[in-house]
Design a protein around this motif. Sequence first.
Motif, PDB file in Angstrom:
ATOM      1  N   GLY A 279       0.675  -1.295   0.036  1.00 44.28           N
ATOM      2  CA  GLY A 279       0.174   0.712  -0.001  1.00 44.28           C
ATOM      3  C   GLY A 279       0.652   1.468   0.006  1.00 44.28           C
ATOM      4  O   GLY A 279       2.148   1.335  -0.199  1.00 44.28           O
ATOM      5  N   HIS A 280       0.840   2.298  -0.261  1.00 42.34           N
ATOM      6  CA  HIS A 280       0.512   3.881  -0.368  1.00 42.34           C
ATOM      7  C   HIS A 280       1.993   3.781   1.017  1.00 42.34           C
ATOM      8  O   HIS A 280       1.509   3.483   2.278  1.00 42.34           O
ATOM      9  N   LEU A 281       3.200   4.326   0.582  1.00 41.19           N
ATOM     10  CA  LEU A 281       4.445   4.175   1.262  1.00 41.19           C
ATOM     11  C   LEU A 281       4.691   2.962   2.354  1.00 41.19           C
ATOM     12  O   LEU A 281       5.073   3.456   3.421  1.00 41.19           O
ATOM     13  N   PHE A 282       4.551   1.863   1.466  1.00 42.06           N
ATOM     14  CA  PHE A 282       4.296   0.338   2.553  1.00 42.06           C
ATOM     15  C   PHE A 282       6.388   0.672   3.218  1.00 42.06           C
ATOM     16  O   PHE A 282       6.484   0.008   3.533  1.00 42.06           O
ATOM     17  N   PHE A 283       7.271   0.935   2.066  1.00 39.72           N
ATOM     18  CA  PHE A 283       8.723   0.770   1.681  1.00 39.72           C
ATOM     19  C   PHE A 283       8.888   1.759   2.976  1.00 39.72           C
ATOM     20  O   PHE A 283      10.217   1.122   3.470  1.00 39.72           O
ATOM     21  N   MET A 284       7.888   2.462   4.008  1.00 37.20           N
ATOM     22  CA  MET A 284       8.372   2.999   5.057  1.00 37.20           C
ATOM     23  C   MET A 284       8.654   1.532   6.410  1.00 37.20           C
ATOM     24  O   MET A 284       9.215   1.920   7.396  1.00 37.20           O
ATOM     25  N   GLY A 285       7.546   0.647   6.464  1.00 33.61           N
ATOM     26  CA  GLY A 285       8.005  -0.649   6.958  1.00 33.61           C
ATOM     27  C   GLY A 285       6.944  -0.994   7.838  1.00 33.61           C
ATOM     28  O   GLY A 285       6.732  -1.399   9.207  1.00 33.61           O
ATOM     29  N   CYS A 286       5.707  -0.588   7.093  1.00 34.80           N
ATOM     30  CA  CYS A 286       4.685  -1.585   8.576  1.00 34.80           C
ATOM     31  C   CYS A 286       3.429  -1.133   7.362  1.00 34.80           C
ATOM     32  O   CYS A 286       2.498  -0.869   7.347  1.00 34.80           O
ATOM     33  N   GLU A 287       3.188  -3.030   6.869  1.00 39.19           N
ATOM     34  CA  GLU A 287       2.146  -3.162   6.207  1.00 39.19           C
ATOM     35  C   GLU A 287       1.383  -4.564   7.138  1.00 39.19           C
ATOM     36  O   GLU A 287       2.284  -5.131   8.565  1.00 39.19           O
ATOM     37  N   ALA A 288       0.443  -4.103   7.327  1.00 35.24           N
ATOM     38  CA  ALA A 288      -0.865  -5.039   8.040  1.00 35.24           C
ATOM     39  C   ALA A 288      -2.290  -4.396   7.634  1.00 35.24           C
ATOM     40  O   ALA A 288      -2.897  -3.887   7.187  1.00 35.24           O
TER      41      ALA A 288
ATOM     42  N   GLY B 210       7.281   4.537  20.715  1.00 32.17           N
ATOM     43  CA  GLY B 210       7.884   5.940  20.963  1.00 32.17           C
ATOM     44  C   GLY B 210       6.497   7.102  19.926  1.00 32.17           C
ATOM     45  O   GLY B 210       7.464   8.259  20.305  1.00 32.17           O
ATOM     46  N   ALA B 211       6.288   6.680  19.283  1.00 30.32           N
ATOM     47  CA  ALA B 211       5.423   7.142  18.179  1.00 30.32           C
ATOM     48  C   ALA B 211       4.562   8.410  19.475  1.00 30.32           C
ATOM     49  O   ALA B 211       3.396   7.308  20.116  1.00 30.32           O
ATOM     50  N   THR B 212       3.627  10.021  18.853  1.00 29.52           N
ATOM     51  CA  THR B 212       2.846  10.340  19.579  1.00 29.52           C
ATOM     52  C   THR B 212       1.485  10.379  18.490  1.00 29.52           C
ATOM     53  O   THR B 212       1.357  10.619  19.452  1.00 29.52           O
ATOM     54  N   SER B 213       1.226   9.648  17.636  1.00 31.89           N
ATOM     55  CA  SER B 213      -0.047   9.663  16.432  1.00 31.89           C
ATOM     56  C   SER B 213       0.405   8.301  15.692  1.00 31.89           C
ATOM     57  O   SER B 213       1.241   7.813  15.605  1.00 31.89           O
ATOM     58  N   LEU B 214      -0.670   7.895  14.903  1.00 26.09           N
ATOM     59  CA  LEU B 214      -1.181   7.522  14.328  1.00 26.09           C
ATOM     60  C   LEU B 214      -1.717   7.477  13.015  1.00 26.09           C
ATOM     61  O   LEU B 214      -2.906   7.741  13.008  1.00 26.09           O
ATOM     62  N   LYS B 215      -1.037   6.483  12.143  1.00 27.21           N
ATOM     63  CA  LYS B 215      -1.804   7.572  10.309  1.00 27.21           C
ATOM     64  C   LYS B 215      -1.583   6.359  10.298  1.00 27.21           C
ATOM     65  O   LYS B 215      -0.870   4.657  10.198  1.00 27.21           O
ATOM     66  N   ILE B 216      -2.651   6.489   9.093  1.00 24.20           N
ATOM     67  CA  ILE B 216      -3.312   5.046   8.591  1.00 24.20           C
ATOM     68  C   ILE B 216      -3.865   5.001   6.695  1.00 24.20           C
ATOM     69  O   ILE B 216      -4.461   6.322   6.574  1.00 24.20           O
ATOM     70  N   MET B 217      -3.517   4.780   6.245  1.00 22.22           N
ATOM     71  CA  MET B 217      -3.194   4.587   5.189  1.00 22.22           C
ATOM     72  C   MET B 217      -4.148   4.546   4.543  1.00 22.22           C
ATOM     73  O   MET B 217      -4.769   2.746   3.835  1.00 22.22           O
ATOM     74  N   ALA B 218      -5.266   4.636   4.264  1.00 22.57           N
ATOM     75  CA  ALA B 218      -7.258   4.253   4.127  1.00 22.57           C
ATOM     76  C   ALA B 218      -7.136   3.461   2.455  1.00 22.57           C
ATOM     77  O   ALA B 218      -7.758   3.680   2.068  1.00 22.57           O
ATOM     78  N   THR B 219      -6.455   4.915   2.053  1.00 22.18           N
ATOM     79  CA  THR B 219      -6.838   4.706   0.067  1.00 22.18           C
ATOM     80  C   THR B 219      -5.171   4.240  -0.966  1.00 22.18           C
ATOM     81  O   THR B 219      -4.011   4.786   0.172  1.00 22.18           O
ATOM     82  N   GLY B 220      -5.155   4.534  -1.292  1.00 23.51           N
ATOM     83  CA  GLY B 220      -3.567   5.012  -1.768  1.00 23.51           C
ATOM     84  C   GLY B 220      -2.898   6.088  -2.541  1.00 23.51           C
ATOM     85  O   GLY B 220      -4.304   6.283  -1.703  1.00 23.51           O
ATOM     86  N   GLY B 221      -2.309   5.991  -2.757  1.00 17.61           N
ATOM     87  CA  GLY B 221      -0.986   7.112  -2.909  1.00 17.61           C
ATOM     88  C   GLY B 221      -0.865   7.278  -4.132  1.00 17.61           C
ATOM     89  O   GLY B 221      -0.456   6.755  -4.856  1.00 17.61           O
ATOM     90  N   GLN B 222      -0.807   8.648  -4.390  1.00 18.40           N
ATOM     91  CA  GLN B 222      -0.019   9.215  -6.180  1.00 18.40           C
ATOM     92  C   GLN B 222       1.476   9.110  -6.249  1.00 18.40           C
ATOM     93  O   GLN B 222       2.266   8.795  -6.938  1.00 18.40           O
ATOM     94  N   ILE B 223       2.372   9.418  -5.304  1.00 24.36           N
ATOM     95  CA  ILE B 223       3.806   8.982  -4.966  1.00 24.36           C
ATOM     96  C   ILE B 223       4.453   7.771  -4.774  1.00 24.36           C
ATOM     97  O   ILE B 223       5.502   7.343  -4.884  1.00 24.36           O
ATOM     98  N   THR B 224       3.849   6.553  -4.535  1.00 19.13           N
ATOM     99  CA  THR B 224       4.262   5.491  -4.017  1.00 19.13           C
ATOM    100  C   THR B 224       3.849   4.293  -5.528  1.00 19.13           C
ATOM    101  O   THR B 224       2.421   4.595  -6.032  1.00 19.13           O
ATOM    102  N   PRO B 225       4.823   3.549  -6.009  1.00 18.43           N
ATOM    103  CA  PRO B 225       4.932   3.119  -7.735  1.00 18.43           C
ATOM    104  C   PRO B 225       3.746   2.312  -7.676  1.00 18.43           C
ATOM    105  O   PRO B 225       3.651   1.381  -6.369  1.00 18.43           O
TER     106      PRO B 225
END
Length: 405
Positions: free
Chosen positions: A140-149, A166-181
């Motif tokens: 998925g979008h930005l999968f290369f950052m290392g958290c696929e689930a 130590g994360a202080t917020s949680l980001k969800i990729m709810a759809t695909g994105g434009q910069i990820t091949p």
Amino acid sequence: MYIIKPKGIFLSDDNNFHKGIVVTEGEKIVWVGDEEDLPSHFTEKGQLIELRDKWLLPGLVNTHVHLEFDASNDVVDNFTSSSKEELLALAQHQGEQLLYSGVTTARDAGSSWNLLELGANSPNLPRLVFCGPPVTAYNGHLFFMGCEAESTKELADAVRIHYEKGATSLKIMATGGQITPNCDPVKAAYSVEQIKTIVESAHQYNLPTLAHCLTTEGFAICSAGGVDCIEHCACFVRSKESGLLEREFIPEIFELDDKQKPLLMIGVSTCYNLLNEVRFGRREPTPLEVFKLEQERILFEIVHHLIVLGYPFVIGTDAGVWGTYFNETHLELSLMGERAGMSWQEVVRSATERGAQCLGLGDEVGIIREGYFADLIALDESPQESFNAFEKVSWVMKDGRIVKE
């Protein structure tokens, strides 16, 4: 101790400017009031800061940046090919740009785990909230950052690991994105139940949630799943004729009760600079650029509809993606006012108090009040007169320390 005397102070009580004095001691604001009421013990030991030709506001809050992205056309390749040390140095530099432009608090909305080493309150950087790698579907979008689930267990474990690291917020990729091949921007990545699993797990750790969302379907899924802040709301569909991404607004999907309305971060300034050559008539646009300018116009129409519907907004820029720079939070503010039709008071509130609340820092920053951190900026011009006032941040204080004057 500083005794600050500006031309006007923006106060959250009525979202307007008032004459007065702000006193800071150490990291905190210790007094706000009329000059004639200033206690004598402050004047005896405080250093006077004369800002009588400037307008004092809380420091800006940018809720969506990517400190490890370099804003180039090769942003993903540069990220994946850079060393840890190179990315941390880049993040430090770009964080300094944020601070000197008036952003005293920022959320990094997607990074490597290494970025958390910067610390939430590093010298010469804004107060930072970290998401770490976004939770995304496989490939998925930005999968290369290392958290696929994807499974319930994987999603819950991913949230727990974020908290433990130590994360202080949680980001969800709810759809695909434009910069990820090879990632389809109009494809929903998760179901309502999967989103609920992530959000409920995050809330157990007091982690505010945000979701990257480029489609109306994605918005419906995220709002039903309880996401705190939905990002972009691009309303993209894939044109059957051209195959290009175009915007389609379906009003009834967004007509929610006030209690159901999530916070929204649009990022109208994201990639805005890429069309400046044709926007300002420096050359003739190509057919594709004509199409993109029309889609840009539709975006501002959509945002205006959402403002009229009463959605609460926060300010984010997506700084770090293509042509989107860290010293241009002011561009987002002026566009939200000038082209989307937001009032100047709402622009200020979205960029300060509400942004702080979005990040879980509403009791610490975002307003000028006794007991809050002394994160302050001064403008040469009042935003009541011009939305471009935010381009002229001439004085910055963070944690009671003057970092720009």
